[in-house]
Scaffold this motif. Structure first.
Motif, PDB file in Angstrom:
ATOM      1  N   ALA A 138       0.818  -1.581   0.580  1.00  0.00           N
ATOM      2  CA  ALA A 138      -0.169   0.303  -0.060  1.00  0.00           C
ATOM      3  C   ALA A 138       0.963   1.020  -0.024  1.00  0.00           C
ATOM      4  O   ALA A 138       2.005   1.048   0.092  1.00  0.00           O
ATOM      5  CB  ALA A 138      -0.667  -0.062   1.327  1.00  0.00           C
ATOM      6  N   HIS A 139       0.862   2.696   0.144  1.00  0.00           N
ATOM      7  CA  HIS A 139       1.241   3.208   0.388  1.00  0.00           C
ATOM      8  C   HIS A 139       1.860   3.510   1.251  1.00  0.00           C
ATOM      9  O   HIS A 139       1.300   3.914   2.245  1.00  0.00           O
ATOM     10  CB  HIS A 139       0.217   4.829  -0.213  1.00  0.00           C
ATOM     11  N   PRO A 171     -14.087  11.561  -2.985  1.00  0.00           N
ATOM     12  CA  PRO A 171     -13.258  11.135  -3.631  1.00  0.00           C
ATOM     13  C   PRO A 171     -13.402   9.409  -2.423  1.00  0.00           C
ATOM     14  O   PRO A 171     -14.360   9.492  -1.564  1.00  0.00           O
ATOM     15  CB  PRO A 171     -11.815  11.148  -2.206  1.00  0.00           C
ATOM     16  N   TYR A 172     -12.853   8.613  -2.998  1.00  0.00           N
ATOM     17  CA  TYR A 172     -12.528   7.452  -2.675  1.00  0.00           C
ATOM     18  C   TYR A 172     -11.463   7.135  -1.640  1.00  0.00           C
ATOM     19  O   TYR A 172     -10.624   7.379  -1.496  1.00  0.00           O
ATOM     20  CB  TYR A 172     -12.920   5.665  -3.539  1.00  0.00           C
ATOM     21  N   PRO A 173     -11.770   5.925  -0.818  1.00  0.00           N
ATOM     22  CA  PRO A 173     -11.014   5.809   0.711  1.00  0.00           C
ATOM     23  C   PRO A 173      -9.778   4.962   0.040  1.00  0.00           C
ATOM     24  O   PRO A 173      -9.556   4.556  -0.743  1.00  0.00           O
ATOM     25  CB  PRO A 173     -11.244   4.901   2.046  1.00  0.00           C
ATOM     26  N   THR A 174      -8.540   4.684  -0.137  1.00  0.00           N
ATOM     27  CA  THR A 174      -6.972   3.997  -0.203  1.00  0.00           C
ATOM     28  C   THR A 174      -6.516   3.248   1.426  1.00  0.00           C
ATOM     29  O   THR A 174      -6.949   3.775   1.839  1.00  0.00           O
ATOM     30  CB  THR A 174      -6.070   4.587  -0.860  1.00  0.00           C
ATOM     31  N   SER A 175      -5.426   2.734   0.624  1.00  0.00           N
ATOM     32  CA  SER A 175      -4.574   2.196   1.660  1.00  0.00           C
ATOM     33  C   SER A 175      -3.357   2.531   1.763  1.00  0.00           C
ATOM     34  O   SER A 175      -2.785   2.858   1.644  1.00  0.00           O
ATOM     35  CB  SER A 175      -4.642  -0.318   1.725  1.00  0.00           C
ATOM     36  N   PHE A 176      -2.897   2.759   3.797  1.00  0.00           N
ATOM     37  CA  PHE A 176      -1.799   2.783   3.591  1.00  0.00           C
ATOM     38  C   PHE A 176      -0.690   1.957   4.529  1.00  0.00           C
ATOM     39  O   PHE A 176      -1.054   0.759   5.173  1.00  0.00           O
ATOM     40  CB  PHE A 176      -1.846   4.112   4.599  1.00  0.00           C
ATOM     41  N   VAL A 177       0.341   2.013   4.777  1.00  0.00           N
ATOM     42  CA  VAL A 177       1.334   0.892   5.832  1.00  0.00           C
ATOM     43  C   VAL A 177       2.189   1.677   5.555  1.00  0.00           C
ATOM     44  O   VAL A 177       2.946   2.795   5.472  1.00  0.00           O
ATOM     45  CB  VAL A 177       1.631  -0.305   4.652  1.00  0.00           C
ATOM     46  N   ASN A 247      -7.026  -6.979   3.372  1.00  0.00           N
ATOM     47  CA  ASN A 247      -5.152  -7.484   3.651  1.00  0.00           C
ATOM     48  C   ASN A 247      -5.744  -8.891   3.575  1.00  0.00           C
ATOM     49  O   ASN A 247      -4.742  -9.888   4.620  1.00  0.00           O
ATOM     50  CB  ASN A 247      -4.827  -6.556   3.983  1.00  0.00           C
ATOM     51  N   GLY A 248      -6.389  -9.504   3.801  1.00  0.00           N
ATOM     52  CA  GLY A 248      -6.878 -11.080   4.007  1.00  0.00           C
ATOM     53  C   GLY A 248      -6.065 -12.054   3.928  1.00  0.00           C
ATOM     54  O   GLY A 248      -6.412 -12.374   4.952  1.00  0.00           O
ATOM     55  N   ARG A 249      -5.762 -11.570   2.612  1.00  0.00           N
ATOM     56  CA  ARG A 249      -5.060 -13.441   2.627  1.00  0.00           C
ATOM     57  C   ARG A 249      -3.715 -12.937   3.474  1.00  0.00           C
ATOM     58  O   ARG A 249      -3.263 -14.368   4.136  1.00  0.00           O
ATOM     59  CB  ARG A 249      -4.156 -13.029   0.997  1.00  0.00           C
ATOM     60  N   ALA A 250      -2.492 -11.947   3.167  1.00  0.00           N
ATOM     61  CA  ALA A 250      -1.907 -11.923   4.467  1.00  0.00           C
ATOM     62  C   ALA A 250      -1.974 -12.373   5.463  1.00  0.00           C
ATOM     63  O   ALA A 250      -1.741 -13.139   6.620  1.00  0.00           O
ATOM     64  CB  ALA A 250      -0.875 -10.476   4.170  1.00  0.00           C
ATOM     65  N   ALA A 251      -3.512 -11.160   6.293  1.00  0.00           N
ATOM     66  CA  ALA A 251      -3.763 -11.307   7.185  1.00  0.00           C
ATOM     67  C   ALA A 251      -4.211 -13.577   7.866  1.00  0.00           C
ATOM     68  O   ALA A 251      -3.666 -13.652   8.848  1.00  0.00           O
ATOM     69  CB  ALA A 251      -4.992 -10.837   8.061  1.00  0.00           C
ATOM     70  N   ALA A 252      -5.032 -13.941   7.284  1.00  0.00           N
ATOM     71  CA  ALA A 252      -5.370 -15.004   7.251  1.00  0.00           C
ATOM     72  C   ALA A 252      -3.755 -16.292   7.085  1.00  0.00           C
ATOM     73  O   ALA A 252      -3.706 -17.112   8.098  1.00  0.00           O
ATOM     74  CB  ALA A 252      -5.589 -15.551   5.904  1.00  0.00           C
ATOM     75  N   LEU A 253      -3.049 -15.916   6.290  1.00  0.00           N
ATOM     76  CA  LEU A 253      -1.694 -16.530   6.318  1.00  0.00           C
ATOM     77  C   LEU A 253      -0.599 -16.654   8.044  1.00  0.00           C
ATOM     78  O   LEU A 253      -0.028 -16.523   8.310  1.00  0.00           O
ATOM     79  CB  LEU A 253      -0.608 -16.224   5.772  1.00  0.00           C
ATOM     80  N   GLY A 254      -1.525 -15.540   8.524  1.00  0.00           N
ATOM     81  CA  GLY A 254      -0.150 -15.068  10.359  1.00  0.00           C
ATOM     82  C   GLY A 254      -0.477 -13.583  10.202  1.00  0.00           C
ATOM     83  O   GLY A 254       0.479 -13.355  11.400  1.00  0.00           O
ATOM     84  N   PHE A 255       0.021 -12.954   9.264  1.00  0.00           N
ATOM     85  CA  PHE A 255       0.650 -11.465   9.599  1.00  0.00           C
ATOM     86  C   PHE A 255       0.234 -10.639   9.691  1.00  0.00           C
ATOM     87  O   PHE A 255      -1.444 -10.490  10.032  1.00  0.00           O
ATOM     88  CB  PHE A 255       1.764 -10.370   8.617  1.00  0.00           C
ATOM     89  N   ARG A 256      -0.422 -10.579  11.701  1.00  0.00           N
ATOM     90  CA  ARG A 256      -0.820  -8.903  12.330  1.00  0.00           C
ATOM     91  C   ARG A 256      -0.175  -7.890  11.856  1.00  0.00           C
ATOM     92  O   ARG A 256       0.625  -7.150  12.176  1.00  0.00           O
ATOM     93  CB  ARG A 256      -0.367  -9.550  13.209  1.00  0.00           C
ATOM     94  N   PHE A 257      -1.457  -7.159  10.974  1.00  0.00           N
ATOM     95  CA  PHE A 257      -0.958  -5.568  10.963  1.00  0.00           C
ATOM     96  C   PHE A 257      -1.258  -5.100  11.045  1.00  0.00           C
ATOM     97  O   PHE A 257      -2.609  -5.166  12.191  1.00  0.00           O
ATOM     98  CB  PHE A 257      -2.206  -5.073   9.411  1.00  0.00           C
ATOM     99  N   GLU A 258      -1.178  -3.537  11.647  1.00  0.00           N
ATOM    100  CA  GLU A 258      -0.509  -2.172  12.742  1.00  0.00           C
ATOM    101  C   GLU A 258      -2.390  -1.680  11.938  1.00  0.00           C
ATOM    102  O   GLU A 258      -2.776  -1.867  11.284  1.00  0.00           O
ATOM    103  CB  GLU A 258       0.054  -1.653  13.076  1.00  0.00           C
ATOM    104  N   ARG A 259      -3.198  -0.876  12.947  1.00  0.00           N
ATOM    105  CA  ARG A 259      -3.924  -0.008  12.765  1.00  0.00           C
ATOM    106  C   ARG A 259      -3.504   1.652  12.502  1.00  0.00           C
ATOM    107  O   ARG A 259      -2.845   1.477  12.523  1.00  0.00           O
ATOM    108  CB  ARG A 259      -5.058   0.534  13.782  1.00  0.00           C
ATOM    109  N   LEU A 260      -3.806   1.436  11.022  1.00  0.00           N
ATOM    110  CA  LEU A 260      -3.392   3.275  10.727  1.00  0.00           C
ATOM    111  C   LEU A 260      -3.811   4.436  10.950  1.00  0.00           C
ATOM    112  O   LEU A 260      -2.923   5.123  11.859  1.00  0.00           O
ATOM    113  CB  LEU A 260      -4.377   3.504   9.413  1.00  0.00           C
TER     114      LEU A 260
END
Length: 311
Positions: A138-139, A171-177, A247-260
């Motif tokens: 993501a951005h 405007p539509y929302p977008t994703s960040f990391v 980000n569902g695939r990565a989360a399902a595989l076990g990675f824990r993302f932070e909250r924007l």
């Protein structure tokens, strides 16, 4: 201990990745054109990745457990890498981009960039000699001066100075990391066994109006907004089409993302401090804002598990 090669890795989150691999006890080598020295304890190879003969010469007989490719932008670069690293590595992790989901980018340059990344993913994915992962980032934000794109600084500077920000009417929302988070994700992806494309984004979406509001809260000045028609260019992160990632695939595989919402205020503070020529840290008491729902907006692109020869 694993043998790790990072192609590129001389700036921003690539530098974080190199440090993470080193601190994990791995034998890390950076390959680039010699523009920057690697961190202490990291090996260095100098080569132009587009010069296949020179690349083979620089690598010699070296083999690697994982190759991280931070600077693959074209199918030609991918084809060279596929030939050179076949038989040299068991896993090849390419840093791709969420732009591959966006065939309707408003400028020829942006469309060419996205198509180059899509085709590079396909070329590397066709190599059966190693497991290939395309991390669609993501951005990336955060880091103050290190954030070389200047996209967050665009908002901090303009809103702080009372200069209008160009936005679309709806405007539509977008994703960040976060820049540290994407480095951790790449490091994690190198340790896994899955293959194919995977989206990497913090939980929560945000549109340009929400971002402008978060910046305004930090600088203490209401944003001035200038509306532009759909289909035309606007400020960074203003989109007239669905542009958030699942980000569902990565989360399902076990990675824990932070909250924007948890890291964005600090990133804004770092950018503001950098513009003032100060160390990149948030101002005391910088507020936090809600970054929006954690699920994708209807119509947002989900994982595109494309056949390797489809583009």
């Amino acid at each position: 201990m694993k043998k790790i090669l990072v192609i590129g890795g001389s700036r921003y989150f690539g530098k974080h990745l190199v440090t993470l691999e080193r601190d994990a006890g791995n034998e890390v080598t950076v390959l680039n054109r010699g523009s920057a020295l690697p961190p202490r304890g990291v090996g260095r190879l100098i080569a132009d990745r587009e010069d296949e003969t020179g690349l083979r010469t620089a690598l010699g007989e070296r083999t690697f457990d994982v190759v991280f490719d931070q600077v693959c932008y074209t199918p030609r670069q991918a084809e060279t890498a596929r030939r050179v690293f076949a038989g040299r590595t068991g896993r090849y992790v390419m840093t791709s981009t969420m732009e591959v989901h966006d065939p309707a980018a408003p400028t020829p340059e942006a469309r060419a960039y996205a198509e180059g990344k899509r085709r590079a993913e396909a070329v590397l994915g066709a190599e059966s000699a190693f497991g290939h992962v395309a991390v669609r980032a993501a951005h990336v934000l955060g880091g103050g001066r290190a954030e070389f794109t200047g996209r967050l600084a665009h908002y901090v500077e303009r809103i702080g100075a009372g200069i209008p920000v160009a936005v679309h009417a709806a405007p539509y929302p977008t994703s960040f990391v976060h820049h540290h988070e994407i480095a951790r994700f790449l490091h994690w992806a190198g340790q896994q066994e899955f293959t194919g494309p995977v989206n990497a984004a913090s939980h929560g979406e945000l549109d340009v109006l929400g971002l402008s509001g978060a910046v305004a809260e930090h600088v203490g000045r209401a944003p001035r907004l200038r509306t532009v028609p759909d289909g035309s260019e606007a400020s960074p992160f203003s989109f007239d089409r669905a542009y958030a990632m699942d980000n569902g695939r990565a989360a399902a595989l076990g990675f824990r993302f932070e909250r924007l919402a948890d890291w964005l205020p600090e990133a804004i503070g770092e950018s503001a401090a950098a513009l003032r020529g100060e160390p990149g840290r948030a101002a005391p008491g910088a507020g936090r804002r809600t970054a929006g729902p954690t699920g994708p907006r209807p119509g947002a692109p989900r994982e595109l598990l494309l056949p390797s020869c489809s583009h």
